[in-house]
Enzyme design. Structure first.
Site, mmCIF file in Angstrom:
data_model
loop_
_atom_site.group_PDB
_atom_site.id
_atom_site.type_symbol
_atom_site.label_atom_id
_atom_site.label_comp_id
_atom_site.label_asym_id
_atom_site.label_seq_id
_atom_site.Cartn_x
_atom_site.Cartn_y
_atom_site.Cartn_z
ATOM 1 N N SER A 20 42.614 54.935 58.708
ATOM 2 C CA SER A 20 41.756 55.878 58.005
ATOM 3 C C SER A 20 41.396 57.064 58.891
ATOM 4 C CB SER A 20 40.472 55.164 57.575
ATOM 5 O OG SER A 20 39.554 56.067 57.009
ATOM 6 N N ASN A 68 36.784 63.638 67.948
ATOM 7 C CA ASN A 68 36.587 64.223 66.630
ATOM 8 C C ASN A 68 35.150 64.087 66.159
ATOM 9 O OD1 ASN A 68 36.231 62.514 63.936
ATOM 10 N ND2 ASN A 68 37.266 61.206 65.443
ATOM 11 N N CYS A 128 28.749 54.378 60.168
ATOM 12 C CA CYS A 128 27.989 55.505 59.619
ATOM 13 C C CYS A 128 26.513 55.387 59.998
ATOM 14 C CB CYS A 128 28.120 55.531 58.105
ATOM 15 S SG CYS A 128 29.801 55.682 57.518
#
Length: 299
Positions: A20, A68, A128
């Site tokens: 992903s 990133n 998250c």
């Protein structure tokens, strides 16, 4: 010679999965490689609602890797099901929906929507930040990990893979909590929290200060963590972190992984995953290996 593997209630034809975040939904890559040759594709990280992601610099190259700070830019779960999933299902490969969320409610609602779709498996991204509780990631607080996995498990009948953050003291403890609360498989590792500084601007490169580090530089650490987790749980483990060729993939399988995911290296070599699939087949033939179980977790 059988390259198929069980990744927790789902059999995939070979152990190579597009990770992903680096593969989108496969549209762009389909112009260059044959997606039918892959064992599975994990979608770009999805959230309940559409997200534009982070502002500022998003990708920064490092020695033997990248950092990133994309921020889960994605079209939202409903749009994915309507617009992206039909395209992905055209190919002879297993489709995994990577699901994130910024609250327990978002995770549960997202999982419920995916439960009514024809994705083959859900990969629960617990890295998250929980915005309702100070921004700490669900995956680095063991009580929050237990809560989100148990609630999502109740919200879907789909096979559930949980993607672990490496930014914890003992990753095996988190894996066992996931297993105890209904996970069918575990994937690891997600990116490592890292820092880059622009000495001309005298400030951090990224707006959020830190960002996720991936690529070949993290492979030895990821390999060690995969080995630890595979010895701590009974459910399948999917390994990732710096895999760039079939030898890396075989190392992860020998460390205990049922399958592997390739992420960052897709940016470097569009043919990396196809080459890895072929390399694994050739290795099995040369070594007279009939099934990958023969070499799995031999360390």
């Amino acid at each position: 010679m059988d390259t198929s593997v069980d990744i927790g209630k789902v059999i995939i034809k070979n152990p190579v999965i597009a990770a992903s975040g680096t593969f989108g939904f496969g549209r762009e890559y389909s112009n260059y490689i044959d997606l039918n040759k892959l064992g599975a594709i994990s979608s770009k990280g999805l959230t309940l609602n559409k997200s534009l992601g982070n502002e500022g610099i998003r990708i920064y190259e490092t020695a033997s890797g990248i950092m990133n700070s994309i921020g889960l830019q994605n079209p939202g779960v409903e749009n994915f099901i309507k617009e992206e999933l039909p395209f992905m299902k055209k190919f002879d490969t297993t489709i995994i929906a990577n699901l994130g969320g910024h609250s327990l409610d978002e995770y549960v609602k997202g999982a419920s929507l995916l439960d009514n779709s024809n994705v083959d498996l859900i990969e629960l991204n617990i890295s998250c930040p929980n915005v309702k509780e100070g921004g700490m990631a669900f995956g680095i607080d063991i009580k929050k990990t237990q809560k989100v996995v148990s609630l999502v498990r109740k919200a879907t009948t789909k096979p559930l893979m949980v993607k672990l953050s490496p930014n914890v003291t003992n990753i095996s403890d988190f894996a066992k909590v996931c297993e105890d609360n209904g996970a069918d498989s575990i994937s690891l590792v997600n990116t490592f929290n890292a820092l880059a500084i622009d000495i001309k601007k005298r400030k951090a490169v990224f707006n959020n200060i830190t960002a996720g580090l991936s690529g070949p530089c993290i492979k030895p650490i990821a390999l060690r963590m995969v080995n630890e987790v595979s010895n701590a749980v009974k459910i399948p483990v999917i390994g990732m972190g710096g895999i760039s060729n079939y030898k890396d993939a075989i190392e992860f399988i020998m460390a205990g992984a049922s399958a592997i995911q390739v992420g960052t290296y897709n940016f470097i070599d569009l043919n990396a995953m196809e080459d890895i699939v072929l390399g694994i087949r050739n290795y099995m033939q040369e070594e007279k290996i009939e099934q990958l179980d023969e070499i799995r977790n031999i360390i």
